[in-house]
Design an enzyme around this catalytic site. Structure first.
Site, short mmCIF file in Angstrom:
data_model
loop_
_atom_site.label_atom_id
_atom_site.label_comp_id
_atom_site.label_asym_id
_atom_site.label_seq_id
_atom_site.Cartn_x
_atom_site.Cartn_y
_atom_site.Cartn_z
N HIS A 58 0.86 -1.19 0.00
CA HIS A 58 0.00 0.00 0.00
C HIS A 58 0.89 1.24 0.00
CE1 HIS A 58 -3.86 -1.94 1.84
NE2 HIS A 58 -3.31 -2.71 0.92
N GLU A 100 0.92 3.86 1.78
CA GLU A 100 1.39 4.30 3.10
C GLU A 100 2.59 3.48 3.58
OE1 GLU A 100 -3.23 4.47 3.39
OE2 GLU A 100 -1.72 3.40 2.23
N CYS A 135 -6.14 1.97 5.90
CA CYS A 135 -6.73 0.72 6.38
C CYS A 135 -6.09 0.34 7.73
CB CYS A 135 -6.49 -0.40 5.36
SG CYS A 135 -4.77 -0.91 5.23
#
Length: 149
Positions: A53, A55, A83
């Site tokens: 992801h 991030e 998430c």
């Protein structure tokens, strides 16, 4: 550079993700002096890695560039509410402030779902600012998924 510019940079990353068939999420880490340390976008499909992801990738890049294990004093700008996995990584990296654009009612874990930073077991809680340029990010996500249906 003002705060809108940091989210714009994250949105540029999200657009890059969309161009290669990745879910359009982008992220930028900025230090306390307002200098961009790292930027990244989703690479889940490209790397065939569920943890790739934006991030997580941007946190790893920033940690590597700064040659330290924590990002004390750094801020994270991301185009979608993180998430649960990314929220945990943000906490462990000790991000000072989290800025995100669009909310994610289905998979988000900041203001929705498990609300990671509200749990007593969360050791580090960043300041949280949501909804920054949310409509632009949400539109990018909607268009991406509409093309695939």
């Amino acid at each position: 550079m003002n705060s809108t510019n940091f989210m714009e940079l994250a949105l540029v990353q999200a657009e890059k993700a969309a161009q290669i068939g990745e879910v359009p999420v982008g992220a930028v880490v900025v230090n306390s002096d307002g200098k961009v340390i790292a930027s990244a976008h989703n690479l889940v499909e490209t790397q065939r890695d569920a943890t790739a992801h934006a991030e997580c990738l941007v946190l790893k890049e920033a940690i590597g560039k700064l040659n330290q294990k924590f990002l004390d004093g750094c801020d994270l700008w991301v185009t979608l509410e993180p998430c649960i996995m990314c929220s945990g990584a943000i906490s462990y990296a000790r991000i000072r402030r989290l800025y995100y654009a669009a909310e994610d009612k289905k998979s988000g874990a900041v203001e929705h779902g498990s609300r990671v930073f509200s749990q007593v077991t969360c050791h580090h809680k960043p300041e949280i600012y949501g909804g920054i340029m949310a409509s632009k990010s949400a539109r990018l996500l909607r268009e991406f998924f509409a093309e695939r249906r």
